[in-house]
Design a protein around this motif. Structure first.
Motif, mmCIF file in Angstrom:
data_model
loop_
_atom_site.group_PDB
_atom_site.id
_atom_site.type_symbol
_atom_site.label_atom_id
_atom_site.label_comp_id
_atom_site.label_asym_id
_atom_site.label_seq_id
_atom_site.Cartn_x
_atom_site.Cartn_y
_atom_site.Cartn_z
ATOM 1 N N GLU A 194 -25.787 -9.167 5.226
ATOM 2 C CA GLU A 194 -26.301 -7.814 5.201
ATOM 3 C C GLU A 194 -25.496 -7.389 6.497
ATOM 4 O OE1 GLU A 194 -27.072 -3.968 5.433
ATOM 5 O OE2 GLU A 194 -27.476 -5.475 4.239
ATOM 6 N N GLU A 195 -25.424 -8.016 7.984
ATOM 7 C CA GLU A 195 -24.039 -7.515 8.614
ATOM 8 C C GLU A 195 -22.626 -7.320 8.567
ATOM 9 O OE1 GLU A 195 -26.441 -9.614 12.622
ATOM 10 O OE2 GLU A 195 -24.480 -10.366 12.016
ATOM 11 N N MET A 196 -22.144 -7.837 7.775
ATOM 12 C CA MET A 196 -20.349 -7.851 7.157
ATOM 13 C C MET A 196 -20.713 -6.304 5.872
ATOM 14 S SD MET A 196 -18.552 -9.829 7.806
ATOM 15 C CE MET A 196 -17.850 -9.809 6.445
ATOM 16 N N LEU A 197 -22.015 -6.477 5.165
ATOM 17 C CA LEU A 197 -22.256 -5.105 5.024
ATOM 18 C C LEU A 197 -21.772 -3.687 5.764
ATOM 19 C CD1 LEU A 197 -24.305 -5.675 2.216
ATOM 20 C CD2 LEU A 197 -22.113 -5.431 1.518
ATOM 21 N N GLU A 198 -22.975 -4.241 6.660
ATOM 22 C CA GLU A 198 -22.810 -2.922 7.716
ATOM 23 C C GLU A 198 -20.992 -2.846 8.485
ATOM 24 O OE1 GLU A 198 -24.923 -2.002 11.947
ATOM 25 O OE2 GLU A 198 -26.079 -3.157 10.535
ATOM 26 N N MET A 199 -21.059 -3.905 8.192
ATOM 27 C CA MET A 199 -19.697 -3.599 9.187
ATOM 28 C C MET A 199 -18.608 -2.279 8.128
ATOM 29 S SD MET A 199 -16.965 -6.354 10.950
ATOM 30 C CE MET A 199 -16.317 -7.088 9.663
ATOM 31 N N THR A 200 -18.082 -3.159 7.002
ATOM 32 C CA THR A 200 -18.134 -2.322 5.864
ATOM 33 C C THR A 200 -17.895 -0.910 5.705
ATOM 34 O OG1 THR A 200 -17.574 -4.886 4.877
ATOM 35 C CG2 THR A 200 -17.095 -2.622 3.578
ATOM 36 N N ARG A 201 -19.515 -0.613 5.725
ATOM 37 C CA ARG A 201 -19.683 0.855 5.702
ATOM 38 C C ARG A 201 -18.906 1.278 7.013
ATOM 39 N NH1 ARG A 201 -24.802 -1.723 4.785
ATOM 40 N NH2 ARG A 201 -25.336 -2.441 2.511
ATOM 41 N N LEU B 202 1.045 -1.148 0.096
ATOM 42 C CA LEU B 202 0.074 0.271 0.077
ATOM 43 C C LEU B 202 0.270 1.106 0.194
ATOM 44 C CD1 LEU B 202 -2.468 -1.017 2.745
ATOM 45 C CD2 LEU B 202 -3.062 -1.129 -0.091
ATOM 46 N N PRO B 203 0.112 2.950 -0.921
ATOM 47 C CA PRO B 203 0.994 3.884 -0.622
ATOM 48 C C PRO B 203 0.886 3.658 0.927
ATOM 49 C CG PRO B 203 -1.039 3.604 -2.018
ATOM 50 C CD PRO B 203 -1.055 2.179 -1.227
ATOM 51 N N PRO B 204 2.197 4.682 1.063
ATOM 52 C CA PRO B 204 2.096 4.820 2.365
ATOM 53 C C PRO B 204 0.539 5.907 3.540
ATOM 54 C CG PRO B 204 3.884 6.068 1.330
ATOM 55 C CD PRO B 204 3.617 5.285 0.234
ATOM 56 N N GLY B 205 0.700 5.611 4.489
ATOM 57 C CA GLY B 205 -0.768 5.951 5.636
ATOM 58 C C GLY B 205 -2.102 5.678 4.986
ATOM 59 N N LYS B 206 -1.432 4.342 3.963
ATOM 60 C CA LYS B 206 -2.687 3.530 4.241
ATOM 61 C C LYS B 206 -2.547 2.743 5.364
ATOM 62 C CE LYS B 206 -4.511 4.880 0.202
ATOM 63 N NZ LYS B 206 -5.893 5.781 -0.129
ATOM 64 N N ILE B 207 -4.758 2.571 6.254
ATOM 65 C CA ILE B 207 -4.744 1.542 6.874
ATOM 66 C C ILE B 207 -5.440 0.456 6.148
ATOM 67 C CG2 ILE B 207 -6.173 1.839 9.392
ATOM 68 C CD1 ILE B 207 -5.433 4.269 8.971
ATOM 69 N N ILE B 208 -4.829 -1.008 7.320
ATOM 70 C CA ILE B 208 -5.379 -1.709 6.424
ATOM 71 C C ILE B 208 -7.025 -2.039 7.683
ATOM 72 C CG2 ILE B 208 -5.762 -4.419 7.274
ATOM 73 C CD1 ILE B 208 -2.202 -3.725 6.361
ATOM 74 N N GLY B 209 -7.988 -2.239 7.382
ATOM 75 C CA GLY B 209 -9.079 -2.627 8.059
ATOM 76 C C GLY B 209 -8.758 -4.171 8.187
ATOM 77 N N VAL B 210 -8.778 -4.397 10.048
ATOM 78 C CA VAL B 210 -8.693 -6.052 10.654
ATOM 79 C C VAL B 210 -10.010 -6.421 10.983
ATOM 80 C CG1 VAL B 210 -7.495 -7.586 11.939
ATOM 81 C CG2 VAL B 210 -6.616 -5.867 11.043
ATOM 82 N N PHE B 211 -11.149 -7.013 10.508
ATOM 83 C CA PHE B 211 -12.058 -7.358 10.784
ATOM 84 C C PHE B 211 -12.231 -8.581 11.584
ATOM 85 C CE2 PHE B 211 -15.686 -5.337 7.206
ATOM 86 C CZ PHE B 211 -14.153 -3.818 7.002
ATOM 87 N N THR B 212 -13.065 -8.538 12.665
ATOM 88 C CA THR B 212 -12.815 -9.595 13.604
ATOM 89 C C THR B 212 -14.724 -9.677 13.733
ATOM 90 O OG1 THR B 212 -12.123 -10.473 15.333
ATOM 91 C CG2 THR B 212 -12.475 -7.637 15.048
ATOM 92 N N GLN C 280 -12.064 -3.245 12.999
ATOM 93 C CA GLN C 280 -13.567 -3.187 12.476
ATOM 94 C C GLN C 280 -14.190 -4.783 13.735
ATOM 95 O OE1 GLN C 280 -14.237 -0.261 11.206
ATOM 96 N NE2 GLN C 280 -16.197 -0.928 12.323
ATOM 97 N N GLY C 281 -15.625 -4.783 14.615
ATOM 98 C CA GLY C 281 -15.253 -5.426 14.632
ATOM 99 C C GLY C 281 -17.307 -4.942 14.799
ATOM 100 N N MET C 282 -18.257 -6.060 14.888
ATOM 101 C CA MET C 282 -19.267 -5.867 14.899
ATOM 102 C C MET C 282 -20.334 -6.097 16.374
ATOM 103 S SD MET C 282 -20.405 -9.542 12.391
ATOM 104 C CE MET C 282 -19.596 -9.248 11.389
ATOM 105 N N LYS C 283 -21.315 -5.453 15.675
ATOM 106 C CA LYS C 283 -22.382 -4.507 16.821
ATOM 107 C C LYS C 283 -22.670 -5.745 17.622
ATOM 108 C CE LYS C 283 -26.207 -4.731 14.417
ATOM 109 N NZ LYS C 283 -27.536 -4.622 13.543
#
Length: 241
Positions: A180-187, A118-128, A154-157
């Motif tokens: 839908e919960e996966m998409l909600e977490m993505t948003r 990734l370019p400098p400064g980009k952040i990785i979203g770790v989904f769990t 990034q976690g779920m509700k």
């Protein structure tokens, strides 16, 4: 042509150490053999319940049975070993030291590669599933730290069906609800992350939804399946000549 033996079964290059679960596993999930275009070999670690793995640290009493199961897979002829839960990252060094073939306990091993891409400064979203359980000790277990690689966990509700299904070990799941919960977490991730660059699923059960998350976010999505396919390609290079 001379073929060498030594095993009962052949052609199963990837061995998977499975948690002791009963929940459904749709295509894309590591526990569904139809997720792959090549054979895989499974070994269930009895007593390795999700509730013993999820948390600040996996239950240390499980290291011994995981090592035993890994050695059995090696003796059965697999070329590499992975697991069905990214929270097993803290077991990486112990299991890898116990066998003579490659081991990748967690999809989180990919973070340094993703970061380098990734370019400098980009952040990785770790989904769990449960963000409060995933910490730097899990990352350090597979060789890196959030001090060096910028991530947003990034976690779920709290009342999400996803963790209730998988951590709760239910025998039924609703694909539409989980999607839908996966998409909600993505948003939520896209709305709160300052400079998103990629998404990395810690959870192997999220893999069936990778294409939907990629489309929603516009970002590359990495998971245990990308890691499995990378090793399989290395173990079985395409022949060009």
């Amino acid at each position: 042509m001379i073929l060498k033996g030594g095993f009962t079964n052949y052609g199963e290059d990837i061995g998977v150490l499975m948690l002791d679960t009963v929940f459904p596993r749709p295509p894309g999930d590591i526990g569904n053999a139809r997720s792959y275009d090549f054979p895989v070999r499974y070994k269930t670690v009895r007593g390795a319940l999700a509730t013993k793995i999820m948390g600040d640290h996996p239950d240390a009493d499980l290291i011994a049975p995981f090592i035993t199961a890994a050695r059995e897979l090696e003796a059965e002829g697999v070329k590499a070993i992975t697991t069905s839960c990214g929270f097993l990252g803290p077991f990486q060094k112990e299991i890898a030291a116990a066998v003579n073939i490659p081991v990748f306990t967690s999809s989180l091993l990919q973070a340094p590669i993703i970061h380098a891409m990734l370019p400098p400064g980009k952040i990785i979203g770790v989904f769990t599933e449960r963000a409060h359980h995933l910490n730097d000790d899990h990352f350090k277990g597979v060789g890196w730290s959030m001090k060096d690689i910028p991530v947003q966990v990034q976690g779920m509700k709290p009342d999400a069906e996803f963790p209730a299904t998988y951590i709760g070990n239910r025998k039924e799941l609703n694909i539409d609800v989980l999607k839908e919960e996966m998409l909600e977490m993505t948003r939520e991730f896209m709305a709160t992350c300052e400079n998103p660059g990629a998404i990395l699923f810690e959870c192997t059960n999220m893999c069936p939804f990778a294409s939907f998350v990629a489309k929603e976010s516009g970002l590359p999505v990495f998971d245990v399946n990308t890691l499995i396919h990378m090793f399989y390609g290395a173990a079985n290079p395409r022949r060009y000549l």
